[in-house]
Structure formats: structure tokens, C-alpha cells
Design a protein around this motif. Structure first.
Motif, PDB file in Angstrom:
ATOM      1  N   ALA A 102      -2.043  -5.077   2.436  1.00  0.00           N
ATOM      2  CA  ALA A 102      -2.390  -3.832   1.749  1.00  0.00           C
ATOM      3  C   ALA A 102      -3.518  -3.102   2.470  1.00  0.00           C
ATOM      4  O   ALA A 102      -3.505  -1.867   2.576  1.00  0.00           O
ATOM      5  CB  ALA A 102      -2.787  -4.134   0.302  1.00  0.00           C
ATOM      6  N   VAL A 103      -4.491  -3.852   2.981  1.00  0.00           N
ATOM      7  CA  VAL A 103      -5.576  -3.252   3.749  1.00  0.00           C
ATOM      8  C   VAL A 103      -5.014  -2.565   5.001  1.00  0.00           C
ATOM      9  O   VAL A 103      -5.376  -1.427   5.330  1.00  0.00           O
ATOM     10  CB  VAL A 103      -6.618  -4.314   4.148  1.00  0.00           C
ATOM     11  N   ALA A 104      -4.113  -3.249   5.697  1.00  0.00           N
ATOM     12  CA  ALA A 104      -3.527  -2.686   6.913  1.00  0.00           C
ATOM     13  C   ALA A 104      -2.702  -1.443   6.605  1.00  0.00           C
ATOM     14  O   ALA A 104      -2.779  -0.438   7.330  1.00  0.00           O
ATOM     15  CB  ALA A 104      -2.669  -3.733   7.614  1.00  0.00           C
ATOM     16  N   ALA A 105      -1.913  -1.494   5.542  1.00  0.00           N
ATOM     17  CA  ALA A 105      -1.089  -0.337   5.178  1.00  0.00           C
ATOM     18  C   ALA A 105      -1.966   0.869   4.869  1.00  0.00           C
ATOM     19  O   ALA A 105      -1.679   1.995   5.304  1.00  0.00           O
ATOM     20  CB  ALA A 105      -0.215  -0.684   3.968  1.00  0.00           C
ATOM     21  N   GLU A 106      -3.055   0.648   4.132  1.00  0.00           N
ATOM     22  CA  GLU A 106      -3.989   1.739   3.846  1.00  0.00           C
ATOM     23  C   GLU A 106      -4.591   2.274   5.145  1.00  0.00           C
ATOM     24  O   GLU A 106      -4.745   3.488   5.319  1.00  0.00           O
ATOM     25  CB  GLU A 106      -5.086   1.255   2.914  1.00  0.00           C
ATOM     26  N   GLY A 107      -4.901   1.366   6.073  1.00  0.00           N
ATOM     27  CA  GLY A 107      -5.468   1.795   7.340  1.00  0.00           C
ATOM     28  C   GLY A 107      -4.525   2.671   8.139  1.00  0.00           C
ATOM     29  O   GLY A 107      -4.933   3.699   8.702  1.00  0.00           O
ATOM     30  N   TYR A 108      -3.257   2.294   8.194  1.00  0.00           N
ATOM     31  CA  TYR A 108      -2.283   3.102   8.930  1.00  0.00           C
ATOM     32  C   TYR A 108      -2.089   4.471   8.285  1.00  0.00           C
ATOM     33  O   TYR A 108      -1.873   5.465   8.992  1.00  0.00           O
ATOM     34  CB  TYR A 108      -0.945   2.369   9.022  1.00  0.00           C
ATOM     35  N   GLU A 109      -2.165   4.528   6.960  1.00  0.00           N
ATOM     36  CA  GLU A 109      -2.068   5.826   6.287  1.00  0.00           C
ATOM     37  C   GLU A 109      -3.269   6.702   6.653  1.00  0.00           C
ATOM     38  O   GLU A 109      -3.119   7.897   6.935  1.00  0.00           O
ATOM     39  CB  GLU A 109      -2.007   5.629   4.767  1.00  0.00           C
ATOM     40  N   LEU A 110      -4.455   6.113   6.631  1.00  0.00           N
ATOM     41  CA  LEU A 110      -5.655   6.856   7.006  1.00  0.00           C
ATOM     42  C   LEU A 110      -5.587   7.326   8.454  1.00  0.00           C
ATOM     43  O   LEU A 110      -5.980   8.449   8.780  1.00  0.00           O
ATOM     44  CB  LEU A 110      -6.892   5.979   6.794  1.00  0.00           C
ATOM     45  N   MET A 154      -5.573  -4.196  11.024  1.00  0.00           N
ATOM     46  CA  MET A 154      -4.312  -3.524  11.321  1.00  0.00           C
ATOM     47  C   MET A 154      -3.568  -4.093  12.522  1.00  0.00           C
ATOM     48  O   MET A 154      -2.337  -4.135  12.530  1.00  0.00           O
ATOM     49  CB  MET A 154      -4.576  -2.029  11.560  1.00  0.00           C
ATOM     50  N   PHE A 155      -4.297  -4.539  13.518  1.00  0.00           N
ATOM     51  CA  PHE A 155      -3.664  -4.939  14.775  1.00  0.00           C
ATOM     52  C   PHE A 155      -3.665  -6.453  14.971  1.00  0.00           C
ATOM     53  O   PHE A 155      -3.639  -6.943  16.100  1.00  0.00           O
ATOM     54  CB  PHE A 155      -4.351  -4.215  15.934  1.00  0.00           C
ATOM     55  N   GLN A 156      -3.681  -7.177  13.856  1.00  0.00           N
ATOM     56  CA  GLN A 156      -3.556  -8.628  13.891  1.00  0.00           C
ATOM     57  C   GLN A 156      -2.321  -9.027  13.083  1.00  0.00           C
ATOM     58  O   GLN A 156      -2.422  -9.441  11.928  1.00  0.00           O
ATOM     59  CB  GLN A 156      -4.809  -9.305  13.321  1.00  0.00           C
ATOM     60  N   PRO A 157      -1.127  -8.909  13.669  1.00  0.00           N
ATOM     61  CA  PRO A 157       0.113  -9.147  12.914  1.00  0.00           C
ATOM     62  C   PRO A 157       0.219 -10.535  12.318  1.00  0.00           C
ATOM     63  O   PRO A 157       0.911 -10.726  11.320  1.00  0.00           O
ATOM     64  CB  PRO A 157       1.212  -8.894  13.957  1.00  0.00           C
ATOM     65  N   ALA A 209       4.889  -9.020   7.770  1.00  0.00           N
ATOM     66  CA  ALA A 209       5.482  -8.042   8.678  1.00  0.00           C
ATOM     67  C   ALA A 209       6.575  -7.200   8.045  1.00  0.00           C
ATOM     68  O   ALA A 209       6.811  -6.063   8.472  1.00  0.00           O
ATOM     69  CB  ALA A 209       6.033  -8.751   9.915  1.00  0.00           C
ATOM     70  N   ASP A 210       7.270  -7.714   7.039  1.00  0.00           N
ATOM     71  CA  ASP A 210       8.384  -6.979   6.447  1.00  0.00           C
ATOM     72  C   ASP A 210       7.997  -6.213   5.191  1.00  0.00           C
ATOM     73  O   ASP A 210       8.851  -5.714   4.468  1.00  0.00           O
ATOM     74  CB  ASP A 210       9.537  -7.935   6.137  1.00  0.00           C
ATOM     75  N   ASP A 211       6.707  -6.077   4.926  1.00  0.00           N
ATOM     76  CA  ASP A 211       6.256  -5.361   3.739  1.00  0.00           C
ATOM     77  C   ASP A 211       6.641  -3.878   3.850  1.00  0.00           C
ATOM     78  O   ASP A 211       6.292  -3.218   4.836  1.00  0.00           O
ATOM     79  CB  ASP A 211       4.733  -5.486   3.607  1.00  0.00           C
ATOM     80  N   PRO A 212       7.360  -3.327   2.874  1.00  0.00           N
ATOM     81  CA  PRO A 212       7.827  -1.932   2.974  1.00  0.00           C
ATOM     82  C   PRO A 212       6.706  -0.918   3.129  1.00  0.00           C
ATOM     83  O   PRO A 212       6.824   0.035   3.908  1.00  0.00           O
ATOM     84  CB  PRO A 212       8.589  -1.727   1.656  1.00  0.00           C
ATOM     85  N   ALA A 213       5.622  -1.092   2.387  1.00  0.00           N
ATOM     86  CA  ALA A 213       4.510  -0.128   2.477  1.00  0.00           C
ATOM     87  C   ALA A 213       3.876  -0.166   3.858  1.00  0.00           C
ATOM     88  O   ALA A 213       3.523   0.875   4.427  1.00  0.00           O
ATOM     89  CB  ALA A 213       3.469  -0.422   1.401  1.00  0.00           C
ATOM     90  N   LEU A 214       3.730  -1.365   4.403  1.00  0.00           N
ATOM     91  CA  LEU A 214       3.166  -1.495   5.750  1.00  0.00           C
ATOM     92  C   LEU A 214       4.073  -0.853   6.782  1.00  0.00           C
ATOM     93  O   LEU A 214       3.612  -0.116   7.664  1.00  0.00           O
ATOM     94  CB  LEU A 214       2.939  -2.973   6.079  1.00  0.00           C
ATOM     95  N   LEU A 215       5.365  -1.129   6.702  1.00  0.00           N
ATOM     96  CA  LEU A 215       6.315  -0.570   7.666  1.00  0.00           C
ATOM     97  C   LEU A 215       6.322   0.951   7.615  1.00  0.00           C
ATOM     98  O   LEU A 215       6.356   1.618   8.655  1.00  0.00           O
ATOM     99  CB  LEU A 215       7.715  -1.120   7.394  1.00  0.00           C
ATOM    100  N   ALA A 216       6.295   1.515   6.407  1.00  0.00           N
ATOM    101  CA  ALA A 216       6.311   2.974   6.278  1.00  0.00           C
ATOM    102  C   ALA A 216       5.035   3.593   6.838  1.00  0.00           C
ATOM    103  O   ALA A 216       5.078   4.620   7.527  1.00  0.00           O
ATOM    104  CB  ALA A 216       6.478   3.355   4.801  1.00  0.00           C
ATOM    105  N   ALA A 217       3.884   2.957   6.565  1.00  0.00           N
ATOM    106  CA  ALA A 217       2.617   3.489   7.064  1.00  0.00           C
ATOM    107  C   ALA A 217       2.531   3.385   8.587  1.00  0.00           C
ATOM    108  O   ALA A 217       2.041   4.303   9.255  1.00  0.00           O
ATOM    109  CB  ALA A 217       1.457   2.741   6.414  1.00  0.00           C
ATOM    110  N   LYS A 218       2.998   2.275   9.138  1.00  0.00           N
ATOM    111  CA  LYS A 218       3.002   2.117  10.599  1.00  0.00           C
ATOM    112  C   LYS A 218       3.892   3.166  11.252  1.00  0.00           C
ATOM    113  O   LYS A 218       3.535   3.738  12.289  1.00  0.00           O
ATOM    114  CB  LYS A 218       3.474   0.717  10.973  1.00  0.00           C
ATOM    115  N   GLU A 219       5.037   3.418  10.668  1.00  0.00           N
ATOM    116  CA  GLU A 219       5.946   4.409  11.242  1.00  0.00           C
ATOM    117  C   GLU A 219       5.324   5.800  11.187  1.00  0.00           C
ATOM    118  O   GLU A 219       5.466   6.590  12.128  1.00  0.00           O
ATOM    119  CB  GLU A 219       7.274   4.396  10.494  1.00  0.00           C
ATOM    120  N   ARG A 220       4.634   6.109  10.106  1.00  0.00           N
ATOM    121  CA  ARG A 220       4.001   7.423  10.011  1.00  0.00           C
ATOM    122  C   ARG A 220       2.938   7.597  11.086  1.00  0.00           C
ATOM    123  O   ARG A 220       2.874   8.640  11.744  1.00  0.00           O
ATOM    124  CB  ARG A 220       3.379   7.602   8.622  1.00  0.00           C
ATOM    125  N   SER A 221       2.104   6.579  11.295  1.00  0.00           N
ATOM    126  CA  SER A 221       1.064   6.702  12.318  1.00  0.00           C
ATOM    127  C   SER A 221       1.676   6.736  13.708  1.00  0.00           C
ATOM    128  O   SER A 221       1.214   7.480  14.583  1.00  0.00           O
ATOM    129  CB  SER A 221       0.054   5.561  12.195  1.00  0.00           C
TER     130      SER A 221
END
Length: 219
Positions: A85-93, A125-128, A133-145
Motif C-alpha cells: 500500500a505504501v508503494a502504491a501510494e508512492g507511485y500515485e504521488l 517502491m523499488f524493492q519488489p 507483485a500482483d496487487d491490483p492497486a500497485l499494478l495500476a499505480a506503477k502503470e500510471r507512473s
């Protein structure tokens, strides 16, 4: 930007156990519509910034947020879920920061600014290996960034390999941000604004020259 509430609905009984008070004097029952989730995320960011992601404990975060020990698990399930969740928020930011300017060089500056202003997110964010890895929110945020990074490269002309150009730009911004946060370029940057120094570095690569003199220290 605040995190998007993915929990939804009203506060569960776990969120407001015993009707006690938080460390800030706020009744636990006041948490609603993601308030607890945000409180735990904020506490996690404080711990990561101070001691790194390895220091995280859901029980300790519950204590910091002033809620029952079961409440964080209700939202994040486990430590991996919390870090995800922290990583997903980071990618959104990061995506928001990059979208603020179309210029590739300035997107690099925004990348560095993001790392400086959100060091805890940047660490995670950069420590997979820490993330789901398959979390939908994380994947969507990574794709946006990633899309915002690609969009910056798209402003260049006469680039034979856009993918390679994107990796080169990302490497420069990410490498400088990492060196800056780990204090490996403190001596080189000195009292100059890190963002201005990064602009100077890109100028060195593109023109072979650094701007003369020192840039103004950032307020």
C-alpha cells in the motif's frame, strides 16, 4: 495528495475497539471511511523514514495510531500488504508529480523532488521483494507512473530508440535521487539546491558544459 481509500464503508469494530483515544487525543471511534487506514499508513511512513522498512511491525503501528492491534491487519492483512500500500501510494504521488510538466528534463527534476519529499515511499517502491507483485492497486499505480515517464520521452525528437531513451532518463533521475538520499553526493552538491544541481547535470550531458557559478540554495 492523500491516498485513495480502498477500504470503503464505515469503520469496523476493529477500528474503534474499546472506544479509547489515539496518541493525539482523538477517540478511536472518530476513524471512519479510511481514517484508520491513513493513520496507519502515516505511522508506517514515519517508521520507514527513521529506521527503514525492516523496522515495521503491525502491532507497533497500531500502538502509534492508538487503535487495537487487530485493526491494521483488517486493512492490510500483513506487513507485505502494508508495504504494498505504501508503494502504491508512492507511485500515485510520483505520477502526479511527473504529470505536472511536459518537459522531459523538468520531469527528471520532479522525480528528484518526489524522492526528497517522500523518502519513505521512495525506499519501498523499488524493492519488489518487499511487495505483493500482483496487487491490483500497485499494478495500476506503477502503470500510471510509467506512462508519465514514457510521455516525457515522447516530447523528444529524432530519438531512434524511445525505450532506451526512457531508461536512460530514468536512470539519471533515479540514480541522482538515490545518491542524494544516501548522502553520497553531499560534498558535490554543497549548499546548492539539489534540483538546480540536477538541471546542471543534465546540461552537462546534453551540452558538455555546466552552468557557471553556484545556483541559489533552495528555500
Amino acid at each position: 495528495m492523500t491516498s485513495k481509500d480502498t477500504a470503503g464503508g464505515d469503520t469496523t469494530s476493529e477500528d474503534a475497539t474499546d472506544g479509547g483515544a489515539t496518541g493525539e487525543g482523538t477517540p478511536r471511534s472518530s476513524y471512519h471511511h479510511g481514517g484508520l487506514r491513513q493513520a496507519v499508513l502515516a505511522a508506517a511512513l514515519d517508521v520507514i523514514a527513521a529506521d527503514g522498512p525492516g523496522a515495521l511491525s503491525l502491532r507497533d503501528l497500531a500502538r502509534r495510531a492508538g487503535v487495537s492491534h487487530a485493526a491494521p491487519a483488517h486493512h492490510f492483512k500483513d506487513r507485505t500488504g502494508l508495504l504494498t500500500a505504501v508503494a502504491a501510494e508512492g507511485y500515485e504521488l510520483l505520477a502526479e508529480a511527473l504529470a505536472a510538466t511536459p518537459d522531459l528534463r523538468e520531469r527528471g527534476v520532479r522525480y528528484v523532488r518526489f524522492a526528497v519529499e517522500h523518502p519513505a515511499h521512495f525506499q519501498v517502491m523499488f524493492q519488489p521483494e518487499l511487495l505483493r507483485a500482483d496487487d491490483p492497486a500497485l499494478l495500476a499505480a506503477k502503470e500510471r507512473s510509467s506512462a508519465e515517464l514514457r510521455a516525457g520521452v515522447g516530447t523528444l525528437t529524432d530519438v531512434p530508440d524511445a525505450r532506451a531513451a526512457g531508461i536512460a532518463a530514468w536512470s539519471l533521475a533515479h540514480g541522482f535521487a538515490t545518491l542524494l538520499l544516501t548522502r553520497n553526493v553531499t560534498g558535490a552538491v554543497g549548499d546548492r539546491d539539489p534540483e538546480e544541481y540536477f538541471r546542471a547535470l543534465t546540461g552537462l550531458l546534453f551540452t558538455g558544459q555546466l552552468p557557471p557559478g553556484k545556483t541559489r540554495k533552495r528555500e
